[in-house]
Structures are given as structure tokens and as C-alpha cells.
Design a protein around this motif. Structure first.
Motif, short mmCIF file in Angstrom:
data_model
loop_
_atom_site.label_atom_id
_atom_site.label_comp_id
_atom_site.label_asym_id
_atom_site.label_seq_id
_atom_site.Cartn_x
_atom_site.Cartn_y
_atom_site.Cartn_z
N SER A 122 0.90 -1.28 -0.03
CA SER A 122 0.09 -0.09 -0.23
C SER A 122 0.68 1.50 0.09
O SER A 122 2.06 1.24 0.18
CB SER A 122 -0.92 -0.01 1.20
N GLU B 6 0.29 5.74 0.54
CA GLU B 6 -0.61 6.88 0.63
C GLU B 6 -0.24 8.13 -0.28
O GLU B 6 1.01 8.39 -0.43
CB GLU B 6 -0.58 7.32 2.12
N PHE C 144 -4.24 4.84 -0.30
CA PHE C 144 -4.90 5.24 0.74
C PHE C 144 -4.95 7.02 0.82
O PHE C 144 -3.79 7.57 0.33
CB PHE C 144 -4.44 4.79 2.22
N LEU D 132 -6.56 0.89 7.49
CA LEU D 132 -5.15 1.39 7.19
C LEU D 132 -4.13 0.15 7.51
O LEU D 132 -4.46 -0.55 8.54
CB LEU D 132 -4.70 2.53 7.95
N ARG E 132 0.44 2.37 9.33
CA ARG E 132 -0.08 3.85 9.06
C ARG E 132 -0.98 4.00 10.16
O ARG E 132 -1.10 5.31 10.67
CB ARG E 132 -0.75 3.97 7.70
N TYR F 147 -1.86 7.64 12.91
CA TYR F 147 -3.09 8.43 12.56
C TYR F 147 -3.46 9.37 13.66
O TYR F 147 -3.27 9.34 14.93
CB TYR F 147 -4.52 7.50 12.58
N VAL G 264 -11.00 8.29 5.87
CA VAL G 264 -10.24 7.67 5.27
C VAL G 264 -10.58 7.11 3.91
O VAL G 264 -11.96 6.80 4.11
CB VAL G 264 -9.72 6.44 6.32
N LYS H 246 -9.88 4.60 0.25
CA LYS H 246 -9.00 3.64 -0.45
C LYS H 246 -9.34 3.31 -1.82
O LYS H 246 -10.38 3.64 -2.12
CB LYS H 246 -8.78 2.47 0.47
#
Length: 450
Positions: free
Chosen positions: A368, A370, A406, A429, A433, A437, A445, A447
Motif C-alpha cells: 500500500s 498513501e 489510501f 489502514l 499507518r 493516525y 479515510v 482507499k
């Protein structure tokens, strides 16, 4: 436990309804647009070609203006073999002798008739039922001799001299499908054998077509990790052209043609497979598509940032940070993280930026990243600069093997929803991550699988 047949049927119906609803924006966007679709003679002989014809008929019924360009290499080879003739190749072009021209013309004519017959189907139990499709072909392509290259006379092999765009446009306006073959005619009345890829490319460029679609054997291009490269710039095709030059000259020709078309104004060139049932519809009416799209549009002004951009980034970000839209980043932090940022620059001014932060993944987690710090200069917020830079970073993420993205935001939730993100929770998440937060900021949030 055996599944209930009604449950299976309902699930299938819901999937269809979901797809149909999400295809509506593409149906609206494609209406009255001009698409050039090219396929070779081998595709015409494939068992899936009848399904392709059904899909072409559907595109026509949706108001898309279509030019079909067919090849006939396979059929020409068969005719030559039956006649006991052979024609050498040079520079991936057939040297068309006068004695072989009859084989070429017979092959091209038979392929054209076969396609026209398929487009005329109207059986009550077929997808073509009720479809009235008028197919027009003619002397739309003017050709000239390819001449003598490397001391070799190509004889009746030619190249495209001009495309009669006015005549083609008149037929398209009447909702006719225009069909072109791999031949052209000279002002002296001669017939020249042409590469179908060149006919398709020159036609798309001359008509300023909205899309040029190549139906080949491959499902698009694969990256170094063996994954489908869903989007690529024309410049990015160089390595694929060099790789396919010796192993698959036909693919190399399509790639060179795709690159040429993209650099000369065709904003979307698609590489999809004729062997895959539904590839055409999936490519045109779903977000991810089924093959590879060659485009310069998303990347025209986008590049990765460097240390000289820090001052411009600060000027762009500070007003948004002061409003609380973005998290404050010091100059030192920006300098440290500058390699994560992409920017759009014009005349020395940063118009837009965004950052891509890979997230460390545990063994059970998807890879993943961000996307953060998406910002557009106030004077350019009505343009598509934000979309450009987002698409650029999505492409970069795919090339890195990232599987999902994300976004955390407090003010721009709807914009990300419009760009394919879905609502998520903090618990969605990755663990690395979640630990960072900020519950006081309470960001939403989102995705997106890529």
C-alpha cells in the motif's frame, strides 16, 4: 453446502446492474466520438472474432463513429503458398511483386467480404438482431510507392500519401461504419500493398480521432514484475519496441504506430487482445480496462520534484496549511521528502503537487501507499491539474507494485470519491499507518485498489 440457484442468479444480476450503472459515464463520454479500430488477418480467423463483431455493432448502436482497419497478412501468405509464390520481407515490409499482387488483392477482398457478412447478421437469437449497420469502403486512401530502400526495390509496396477525411467524415455523420483495408490507390490508377498499422495510424491522425485501438495477440504490455501495464507514455514504449523488435515484429509495428499516433495528437491509443472475449467493452467501459493505454495527456506537464522546487512547494502549500486543509510541513521536512513529490510546473511556477508515500507492509497486508498533500494553485483549480497529477502518481504506484492507495482528508472527500476512491475506516489502514493516525485531526479515510 450447495448454493441456492436463485441466490446465484440474483448475485449475477446484481453484478450486471452494478457494471451497467458504472458504465453510464463512459457511454455518455464516448457518444459521437471517433474511434479507429485496427485488427490483422489473424484476428479475423480467430474463434473470438464473431464476438468482436457483436461488440463493434454495440459500439455503433451507442453512437460511436467507427473506422475499422483490417489486415490480411495471414490470408496473403495462404494465397501465395497456394500459388507457389513467395515474397521476401525487408524492414518488416513485404516486397510486393507484380505477380503477387493478385494474391494480395484476393486476400484483402475476401477479408473485407467476410467482415461485411458478419456485420450483416440479424438472427433473432443473436446479439445482432435488429441492428441495421451500413458498412462503407472505397478509395479513401491515396498511396505512393515505398520506393527503393537500402538498394531494394519494394515494387508495389506503398505508403500512405493522403487520407480522404472529408469523404470519411460524411459517411460517419450518416452513422455508417467505414472500413479500410491494407491497400491504397495512386493517382495513376495503381494498387499498392500497405501495412494495415500505417493505414490505421495515418487515418487516426488525419481525422484527429479520439481513440486508436489495436487488437493484437497480447493483453497489452507487461512491466518488469510481469504485471499488466495499464497506462504508459509514448516515450515509455521505447524499451518495449526494442524488446519486441526481433521476437515479434508484428507487435513492434503496432507499438511504433501507437507511439507515432500518440505523439501526433491521438490522445488515447489502446493495446488490447483479440483473443479475450469482451476485451473491447472492458477497455472502453470500465475504469481499469483490459489492456494498455498509451497517452501523453496525463503526463504533459507532470514530473517528479527536485530540491529546486522546495520554494515553489512552500508558496503553494502554506495557504492551505494555514486554512487547516493540509498538515503543516516545514522546509526541512519538504527537503527530506522531496523525492516523494510530483509537481506540475509552468514557466517556473509550481501549479500543482501531490506526494506518494509507500507504507511498510506486514506479511499478510497488501502493498500500500498513501497519496497526500494534493494541492492546486487557486488560478488553476477549474482545470484538470489535480486529476493529472493524481493519475500520474497512480501510474507510478503501479510501476512500484503497489496494490492499493489510501488518502486521508478533512475537506476534499467528494473529489476523491469522484476519482474512484471508496470510503474506508482507520482500521482498514495498514498497521504501520494506523500507528501514525492523528485522532485529533479526525481525517476521513479513503482507499482505492489499483
Amino acid at each position: 453446502m450447495q448454493a441456492n440457484s436463485n441466490d446465484v442468479s440474483q448475485s449475477t444480476t446484481l453484478q450486471y446492474v452494478h457494471w451497467f450503472r458504472h458504465s453510464a459515464p463512459y457511454i455518455n463520454a464516448h457518444r459521437n466520438k471517433t474511434f479507429v479500430i485496427m485488427f490483422d488477418g489473424e484476428a479475423v480467423q480467430h474463434e473470438n472474432f464473431q464476438h468482436i463483431i457483436h461488440d463493434i455493432a454495440l459500439l455503433n448502436s451507442l453512437g460511436i463513429r467507427l473506422i475499422l482497419v483490417h489486415g490480411a497478412r495471414q490470408q496473403i501468405n495462404q494465397n501465395l503458398k497456394s500459388s507457389g509464390l513467395s515474397t521476401p520481407f525487408h524492414q518488416h515490409r513485404r516486397i510486393t511483386t507484380r505477380e503477387s499482387l493478385g494474391c494480395v488483392m484476393n486476400a484483402v477482398g475476401s477479408v473485407r467480404l467476410q467482415i461485411e457478412a458478419l456485420l450483416s447478421m440479424g438472427l433473432a437469437n443473436s446479439p445482432m438482431y435488429g441492428a441495421r449497420i451500413d458498412v462503407v469502403s472505397g478509395n479513401f486512401i491515396t498511396a505512393k510507392p515505398y520506393g527503393i530502400r537500402d538498394g531494394i526495390d519494394f515494387q508495389l509496396t506503398g505508403e500512405v500519401r493522403s487520407v480522404d477525411t472529408d469523404a470519411i467524415q460524411k459517411h460517419l455523420q450518416q452513422h455508417n461504419i467505414v472500413m479500410l483495408g491494407p491497400v491504397g490507390y495512386s493517382t495513376t490508377g495503381e494498387v499498392f500493398n500497405l501495412p494495415a498499422e500505417e493505414v490505421a495510424t495515418k487515418t487516426a491522425i488525419s481525422l484527429k480521432a479520439d481513440k486508436l485501438i489495436f487488437l493484437g495477440k497480447q493483453h497489452g504490455l507487461l512491466n518488469a514484475q510481469g504485471q499488466l501495464q495499464r497506462e504508459i507514455t509514448p516515450q515509455g514504449l521505447d524499451q518495449y519496441i526494442s524488446q519486441s523488435q526481433d521476437t515479434n515484429s508484428e507487435l513492434a509495428q503496432q507499438l511504433r504506430s501507437a507511439q507515432n499516433a500518440s505523439l501526433k495528437g491521438v490522445h488515447r491509443v489502446h493495446l488490447i487482445s483479440y483473443t479475450y472475449d469482451g476485451a473491447l467493452l472492458e477497455e472502453l467501459f470500465t475504469r481499469d480496462g483490459s489492456g494498455t493505454m498509451v497517452t501523453d495527456a496525463h503526463y504533459e506537464d507532470v514530473r517528479m520534484a527536485n530540491i529546486q522546487d522546495v520554494g515553489g512547494l512552500i508558496n503553494l502549500l502554506r495557504p492551505l496549511e494555514e486554512e487547516g486543509i493540509l498538515v503543516y510541513r516545514s522546509r526541512e521536512r519538504l527537503e527530506t521528502e522531496i523525492e516523494q513529490f510530483a509537481v506540475i510546473e509552468r514557466d517556473g511556477m509550481i501549479l500543482a503537487c501531490a506526494a506518494l508515500y509507500p507504507i511498510p507492509a506486514q506479511e499478510h497486508e497488501l502493498r500500500s501507499a498513501e497519496i497526500a498533500c494534493v494541492a492546486v494553485h487557486p488560478s488553476y483549480r477549474k482545470s484538470n491539474r489535480g486529476s493529472q497529477i493524481l493519475h500520474y502518481l497512480e501510474g507510478k504506484a503501479r510501476s512500484m507494485g503497489i496494490q492499493q492507495l489510501f488518502v486521508l482528508t478533512t475537506r476534499t472527500a467528494h473529489w476523491f470519491l469522484e476519482h474512484g476512491f471508496e470510503t474506508a475506516n482507520v482500521d482498514d489502514l495498514p498497521n504501520a499507518r494506523q500507528a501514525l493516525y492523528n485522532y485529533q485531526r479526525n481525517s476521513l479515510v479513503f482507499k482505492k485498489r489499483i
